[in-house]
Scaffold this active site. Sequence first.
Site, PDB file in Angstrom:
ATOM      1  N   HIS A 131      12.198   9.233   0.546  1.00 25.32           N
ATOM      2  CA  HIS A 131      11.178   8.183   0.530  1.00 25.32           C
ATOM      3  C   HIS A 131      11.375   7.185  -0.603  1.00 25.32           C
ATOM      4  O   HIS A 131      10.754   6.121  -0.616  1.00 25.32           O
ATOM      5  CB  HIS A 131       9.762   8.788   0.485  1.00 25.32           C
ATOM      6  CG  HIS A 131       9.386   9.423  -0.814  1.00 25.32           C
ATOM      7  ND1 HIS A 131       9.454  10.779  -1.054  1.00 25.32           N
ATOM      8  CD2 HIS A 131       8.909   8.888  -1.962  1.00 25.32           C
ATOM      9  CE1 HIS A 131       9.030  11.040  -2.276  1.00 25.32           C
ATOM     10  NE2 HIS A 131       8.690   9.911  -2.845  1.00 25.32           N
ATOM     11  N   ASP A 161      13.103  15.369   3.348  1.00 26.27           N
ATOM     12  CA  ASP A 161      12.844  14.219   2.482  1.00 26.27           C
ATOM     13  C   ASP A 161      13.897  14.114   1.381  1.00 26.27           C
ATOM     14  O   ASP A 161      13.573  13.921   0.212  1.00 26.27           O
ATOM     15  CB  ASP A 161      11.437  14.293   1.870  1.00 26.27           C
ATOM     16  CG  ASP A 161      11.060  13.009   1.136  1.00 26.27           C
ATOM     17  OD1 ASP A 161      11.571  11.944   1.507  1.00 26.27           O
ATOM     18  OD2 ASP A 161      10.260  13.088   0.174  1.00 26.27           O
ATOM     19  N   SER A 234       9.619  10.860  -8.358  1.00 27.31           N
ATOM     20  CA  SER A 234      10.189  11.313  -7.092  1.00 27.31           C
ATOM     21  C   SER A 234      11.712  11.340  -7.154  1.00 27.31           C
ATOM     22  O   SER A 234      12.349  10.357  -7.555  1.00 27.31           O
ATOM     23  CB  SER A 234       9.771  10.382  -5.958  1.00 27.31           C
ATOM     24  OG  SER A 234       8.455  10.618  -5.573  1.00 27.31           O
TER      25      SER A 234
END
Length: 491
Positions: A131, A161, A234
């Site tokens: 993402h 992901d 992230s």
Amino acid sequence: MNTCFRPAQFTVLLFAMLLLLAGCGGDEPAPVSSAGQLPDFTGLVKQASPAVVNISAVPAEDEENESKSGPGSDNPLEGWLRRFFEDGQGQAPGDERSPMPMPRGPGGSPHPSLGSGFIISSDGYILTNRHVVTNSGQIVVKLNDRRQLLAEFVGQDSYSDLAVLKVDAEDLPTVRIGDPDKLPVGSWVVAIGSPFGFETSVTAGIVSAKQRSLASDQYVPFLQTDVAINPGNSGGPLFNLKGEVVGINSQIYSQTGGYQGVSFAIPIDIAMDVANQLRDNGSVTRGWLGVQIQDVDRELAESFKLKRPEGALVARVMPDSPAQAAGLQAGDVILSFNDHPVDSAAALPPLVGTVEPGRSATVTVLREGEREQIDVEIEKLPKDLLARGGAGEQPAEKTRQPYGLTLESLNTAQRRELELEQGGVRVTEVGEGAGAQAGLQPGDVVLAVGSKNVEDAAALRAALEAAKGPVALLVLREGNRLYLAMRPGSD
């Protein structure tokens, strides 16, 4: 009273001082903390941070505009960061459990994604979250030595992901890979990343839990931590005290979009398997067993004669699947897979997914109170499991039953519509009684009691009347199969 300092005491003291000095030197990772003391993370950070990178991904439609912003800043995101903090607004709220959201500027316009990553090979391969770089036009990787390199997109995997990038460089520092299985709950862990664009930021905490199942990520048994993770972390690494990567910081549980004490990391063994496949093949292949499963609760455990709730209860065996070919049945409780315990339904998909298609796996099941070992040849996970159409309904016999239920035996057309070869009893009404207490709903179709199919409403009634304790009803509900525990004697 005078005391004298004996040579033996001096020797012991000198030896202790030498040990202390030996432990304080060098660039070793943080020592394990002793009782009442916190670990020192300075050695770990010095050793590991050169392999951690900052990632900015410009959305494809904004690439041209961003290129006109002009040189002059060491950080290509500096202008946006200044606007973000001066305005004090603009961050898109995150859902309660979601990947860290992409920050947005005034008016909701997207800006370069702020993310982190880490170098897994000295020739420039980098691992991060999918993402962070989704729909990006230009990906800029900023190294710890402040070099900025354009990255090539190698591959991505939506199930986990994860994404792999490649920069054109050699002899880069790399992380050391650890073993999440050897990381006990309560262990200290350290995150290094770029929250809100602040590069090489270090936060620490403990592992709160392991094997966490999140609804949209069935192939990832997450590590849960209380490490402070925010947008920009992230894709960054999670380290153990040895300075080894044990996870990839990926998601937070938040009602504000920011850190609220619960964060999740992808175990590094799962991530490296994905990364190697993306690097070598550009895509990820997962194993497929072909069963629909659910957790075993206390009452279901009692009905299956289990001492405690454990395992993955098979609610359905997919047609033309490896499970069907091997003889697995609805009502089997899968207790282990390739000698790995299956404590819950969530534990099974990651174990199956890592098996290379074409290889055999051993499944231990509980069937009719007896344990059996079944060998299954795992196949490749199909891209799509297409639903098939059926015929329309025709009238069928309704039978008023005890337990607060009105039941309807299915006819041939109804079975064909539901893709049932035989049996099946539809619940048309639910009143007060054992049926409602079990969670039955109008429209449910009861397929079996335990592992024994029910042919019609009369057979279901007979099975319930013969029960001497809780029974497990296999129910078809909105295309999915699940077991419900019912106590017929509670009426």
